[in-house]
Design a protein around this motif. Structure first.
Motif, PDB file in Angstrom:
ATOM      1  N   GLY A  71       0.817  -1.216   0.000  1.00 20.67           N
ATOM      2  CA  GLY A  71       0.000   0.000   0.000  1.00 20.67           C
ATOM      3  C   GLY A  71       0.846   1.259   0.000  1.00 20.67           C
ATOM      4  N   ASN A  72       1.882   1.298   0.845  1.00 22.44           N
ATOM      5  CA  ASN A  72       2.746   2.480   0.902  1.00 22.44           C
ATOM      6  C   ASN A  72       3.524   2.676  -0.403  1.00 22.44           C
ATOM      7  N   TYR A  73       3.968   1.571  -0.974  1.00 17.92           N
ATOM      8  CA  TYR A  73       4.716   1.643  -2.232  1.00 17.92           C
ATOM      9  C   TYR A  73       3.828   2.190  -3.349  1.00 17.92           C
ATOM     10  N   ALA A  74       2.622   1.654  -3.458  1.00 20.41           N
ATOM     11  CA  ALA A  74       1.699   2.107  -4.501  1.00 20.41           C
ATOM     12  C   ALA A  74       1.283   3.556  -4.285  1.00 20.41           C
ATOM     13  N   GLY A  75       1.009   3.909  -3.036  1.00 22.47           N
ATOM     14  CA  GLY A  75       0.532   5.256  -2.736  1.00 22.47           C
ATOM     15  C   GLY A  75       1.593   6.334  -2.887  1.00 22.47           C
ATOM     16  N   ASN A  76       2.862   5.960  -2.732  1.00 24.79           N
ATOM     17  CA  ASN A  76       3.943   6.947  -2.785  1.00 24.79           C
ATOM     18  C   ASN A  76       4.887   6.732  -3.965  1.00 24.79           C
ATOM     19  N   PHE A  77       4.453   5.944  -4.935  1.00 28.86           N
ATOM     20  CA  PHE A  77       5.335   5.562  -6.040  1.00 28.86           C
ATOM     21  C   PHE A  77       5.883   6.778  -6.789  1.00 28.86           C
ATOM     22  N   ILE A  78       5.016   7.696  -7.181  1.00 29.54           N
ATOM     23  CA  ILE A  78       5.439   8.864  -7.957  1.00 29.54           C
ATOM     24  C   ILE A  78       6.370   9.743  -7.129  1.00 29.54           C
ATOM     25  N   GLN A  79       5.982  10.013  -5.887  1.00 26.78           N
ATOM     26  CA  GLN A  79       6.789  10.891  -5.033  1.00 26.78           C
ATOM     27  C   GLN A  79       8.174  10.297  -4.789  1.00 26.78           C
ATOM     28  N   MET A  80       8.254   9.018  -4.473  1.00 17.38           N
ATOM     29  CA  MET A  80       9.546   8.388  -4.228  1.00 17.38           C
ATOM     30  C   MET A  80      10.407   8.373  -5.484  1.00 17.38           C
ATOM     31  N   SER A  81       9.785   8.141  -6.626  1.00 16.78           N
ATOM     32  CA  SER A  81      10.524   8.010  -7.874  1.00 16.78           C
ATOM     33  C   SER A  81      11.239   9.295  -8.272  1.00 16.78           C
ATOM     34  N   PHE A  82      10.625  10.443  -7.978  1.00 17.43           N
ATOM     35  CA  PHE A  82      11.174  11.713  -8.427  1.00 17.43           C
ATOM     36  C   PHE A  82      11.870  12.512  -7.326  1.00 17.43           C
ATOM     37  N   ASP A  83      11.821  12.057  -6.098  1.00 16.44           N
ATOM     38  CA  ASP A  83      12.317  12.834  -4.961  1.00 16.44           C
ATOM     39  C   ASP A  83      13.838  12.739  -4.843  1.00 16.44           C
ATOM     40  N   LEU A  84      14.537  13.835  -5.182  1.00 14.32           N
ATOM     41  CA  LEU A  84      15.994  13.889  -5.080  1.00 14.32           C
ATOM     42  C   LEU A  84      16.453  14.697  -3.859  1.00 14.32           C
ATOM     43  N   LYS A  85      15.516  15.167  -3.050  1.00 14.31           N
ATOM     44  CA  LYS A  85      15.797  15.892  -1.804  1.00 14.31           C
ATOM     45  C   LYS A  85      16.838  16.999  -2.020  1.00 14.31           C
ATOM     46  N   PRO A  86      16.505  17.988  -2.843  1.00 17.48           N
ATOM     47  CA  PRO A  86      17.490  19.007  -3.228  1.00 17.48           C
ATOM     48  C   PRO A  86      17.810  20.041  -2.149  1.00 17.48           C
ATOM     49  N   VAL A  87      16.981  20.181  -1.102  1.00 19.39           N
ATOM     50  CA  VAL A  87      17.199  21.255  -0.128  1.00 19.39           C
ATOM     51  C   VAL A  87      17.757  20.760   1.196  1.00 19.39           C
ATOM     52  N   ASN A  88      17.971  19.475   1.337  1.00 23.59           N
ATOM     53  CA  ASN A  88      18.501  18.921   2.586  1.00 23.59           C
ATOM     54  C   ASN A  88      19.747  18.103   2.258  1.00 23.59           C
ATOM     55  N   GLU A  89      20.913  18.600   2.661  1.00 19.72           N
ATOM     56  CA  GLU A  89      22.173  17.975   2.280  1.00 19.72           C
ATOM     57  C   GLU A  89      22.304  16.557   2.834  1.00 19.72           C
ATOM     58  N   SER A  90      21.851  16.359   4.068  1.00 21.27           N
ATOM     59  CA  SER A  90      21.955  15.039   4.678  1.00 21.27           C
ATOM     60  C   SER A  90      21.064  14.031   3.952  1.00 21.27           C
ATOM     61  N   GLN A  91      19.820  14.426   3.682  1.00 18.78           N
ATOM     62  CA  GLN A  91      18.912  13.539   2.966  1.00 18.78           C
ATOM     63  C   GLN A  91      19.376  13.310   1.535  1.00 18.78           C
ATOM     64  N   ARG A  92      19.968  14.351   0.918  1.00 22.87           N
ATOM     65  CA  ARG A  92      20.496  14.194  -0.438  1.00 22.87           C
ATOM     66  C   ARG A  92      21.638  13.167  -0.444  1.00 22.87           C
ATOM     67  N   GLY A  93      22.428  13.167   0.631  1.00 23.38           N
ATOM     68  CA  GLY A  93      23.483  12.169   0.746  1.00 23.38           C
ATOM     69  C   GLY A  93      22.921  10.761   0.774  1.00 23.38           C
ATOM     70  N   TRP A  94      21.779  10.590   1.457  1.00 25.35           N
ATOM     71  CA  TRP A  94      21.132   9.278   1.493  1.00 25.35           C
ATOM     72  C   TRP A  94      20.680   8.875   0.094  1.00 25.35           C
TER      73      TRP A  94
END
Length: 491
Positions: free
Chosen positions: A284-307
């Motif tokens: 359910g979480n994978y299907a519901g967040n598929f688009i967001q996860m696929s495109f999310d490069l976390k450009p404004v948080n350096e630590s998350q971008r490192g992940w």
């Protein structure tokens, strides 16, 4: 035996890297680290868009007017049964990585560094399987499906040589693709394959070593991993020698059944209800967040971008570097299937099986650490699975079976790779000579050994990222050329 110039070009590059790694390992690792940093920061977005575009193209082809086109002549029938076909494509496409990261990656996202939440929190635990599903699901298999579809169509429908350069002749013409430009393209494909497969051989050697150390107190040292690599090399070369219809097919089928037995065993002795609940929630979480996860490069948080760089971009590069080898191998065993049947078998079925594996192994590991039974997050990546088995009934048996499964995955991935490398370096021959396959088997193992020696797992990751960049551009050209060709022939 027909050996092309591409063989010698690629061999020269591989030998140069091996020699560099032997005499200046720190310099090699430092160089690849600096190049990787540039690629992470400047081209992560490009990898992401390429992967998403290929998934979209794959789904389009499954429902398009071309869905009933056969990968072969209209009267061709499949060379392999459905179970044997699936076993071979799954073993080649997943291999050791599935056994290596099912527990380790899940534990890392939940308790070491989470993409969005505090490690150890409820959100981090729930998102851990969600993000492993992102990394091992439709994105990777969609890439494999498109590349394999293109290879199979050109080889069995059009009658072109089994080469990447041959798939781009409709765009650039025979003269260009059968000359120096085509040779460069095929050489890049071979290098990407060698880098990707060598990394997996390194992962496998490390995990087999870890399992033997856990069970039998074997030495945990480079020389012992090298010994494992040498033994496995002898076995996978022998398997490749016997051909697809014998060694590779039988080993793949045996290993898939052993993996299923291991899966059912852990599902039975592990936290069964917890696993089922986590599996359903993850879907359910994978299907519901598929688009967001696929495109999310976390450009404004350096630590998350490192992940994102360390995990998501690394995986996209890993899949891309494996695409020439896995795509060609899947194409080689898929003659006679329709495009729709092919995509269902290569995209949807393996993704579902992968999700089940991660739910059982990852869920069993999460249950232990969440309830304070074991501190799996303190263990080395290659040891987490064996540390988990220690806390469940029949742990020693499951650990021993895991070593066998990893070893056979090791062999099936490597012998499939030597087969495909032989095709790429002999002008696209469907059955390359044994001498060529042996040469590539030895070079693959030498590359794996030198990267282990020079940089460990970081060295593997660096080689993958670098090799994937030029081939990602080639992938785009292959898709354009394929669509142009299928419209012309099938309309």
């Amino acid at each position: 035996m027909h050996i092309t110039k591409v063989f010698w070009y690629a061999v020269a590059i591989c030998i140069a890297i091996v020699v560099w790694g032997v005499f200046a390992p720190d310099q090699l690792n430092g160089f690849t680290t600096s190049v990787t940093g540039v690629i992470y920061n400047q081209f992560g977005w490009f990898y992401t868009l390429v992967i998403i575009a290929l998934i979209g193209f794959c789904i389009y082809m499954m429902f398009s007017r071309f869905r009933n086109v056969k990968l072969g002549k209209d009267d061709d029938e499949p060379d392999f049964s459905l179970p044997a076909w699936f076993a071979m494509l799954f073993s080649a496409g997943m291999g050791i990585g599935l056994m290596f990261f099912t527990t380790a990656e899940t534990i890392s996202h939940a308790f070491i560094k989470s993409p969005n939440a505090e490690p150890g929190s409820e959100q981090a635990i729930l998102e851990s399987l969600q993000y492993t599903s992102l990394h091992w699901g439709f994105h990777g298999w969609g890439l494999y499906a498109v590349v394999a579809l293109i290879f199979a169509y050109f080889k069995f429908r059009v009658g072109a040589p089994g080469l990447i350069s041959a798939t781009m002749e409709p765009l650039f013409g025979k003269k260009a693709m059968r000359g120096p430009v085509g040779q460069v393209i095929d050489t890049l494909a071979i290098f990407a394959t060698v880098a990707g497969v060598a990394s997996t051989l390194g992962f496998g050697s490390a995990q087999i070593n870890s399992g033997l150390t856990y069970l039998f107190n074997a030495p945990d040292a480079f020389w012992f991993q090298l010994l494992i690599l040498i033994v496995a090399t002898v076995v996978f070369i022998a398997s490749a020698w016997s051909g697809i219809g014998n060694g590779i097919k039988y080993l793949s089928s045996i290993n898939l059944w052993l993996a299923v037995i291991l899966l059912l065993g852990l599902f039975t002795v592990g936290p069964t209800t917890y696993i089922i609940n986590m599996f359903v929630t993850t879907i359910g979480n994978y299907a519901g967040n598929f688009i967001q996860m696929s495109f999310d490069l976390k450009p404004v948080n350096e630590s998350q971008r490192g992940w994102v760089n360390d995990w998501t971009i690394f995986y996209w590069a890993w899949w891309i570097s494996w695409a020439p080898f896995v795509g060609m191998f899947i194409a080689r065993v898929s003659k006679g299937r329709t495009i729709r049947e092919f995509i269902i078998g290569v995209l949807i079925a393996p993704t579902l099986v992968t999700f089940i594996f991660f739910a059982v192994f990852g869920g069993s590991a999460l249950n232990l650490e969440q309830h304070g039974i074991a501190k799996l997050s303190s263990l080395a990546t290659e040891t987490v699975t064996f540390g988990m088995f220690e806390h469940y009934p029949l742990g020693a048996i499951l650990s021993f079976l895991t070593i066998i499964v990893v070893a056979i995955f090791f062999i099936t991935s490597a012998d499939s790779a030597t087969f495909v490398l032989g095709m790429f370096s002999t002008g696209g021959q469907l059955n390359p000579s044994n001498i060529v396959k042996i040469a590539w088997g030895l070079l693959l193992s030498a590359m794996a050994a030198i990267v282990m020696y020079s940089g460990g797992l970081d060295g593997f990751q660096n080689m993958l990222i670098i090799a994937a960049l030029p081939f990602s551009i080639i992938l785009i050209l292959m898709v354009v050329s394929f669509y142009k060709t299928i419209k012309k022939i099938e309309d």
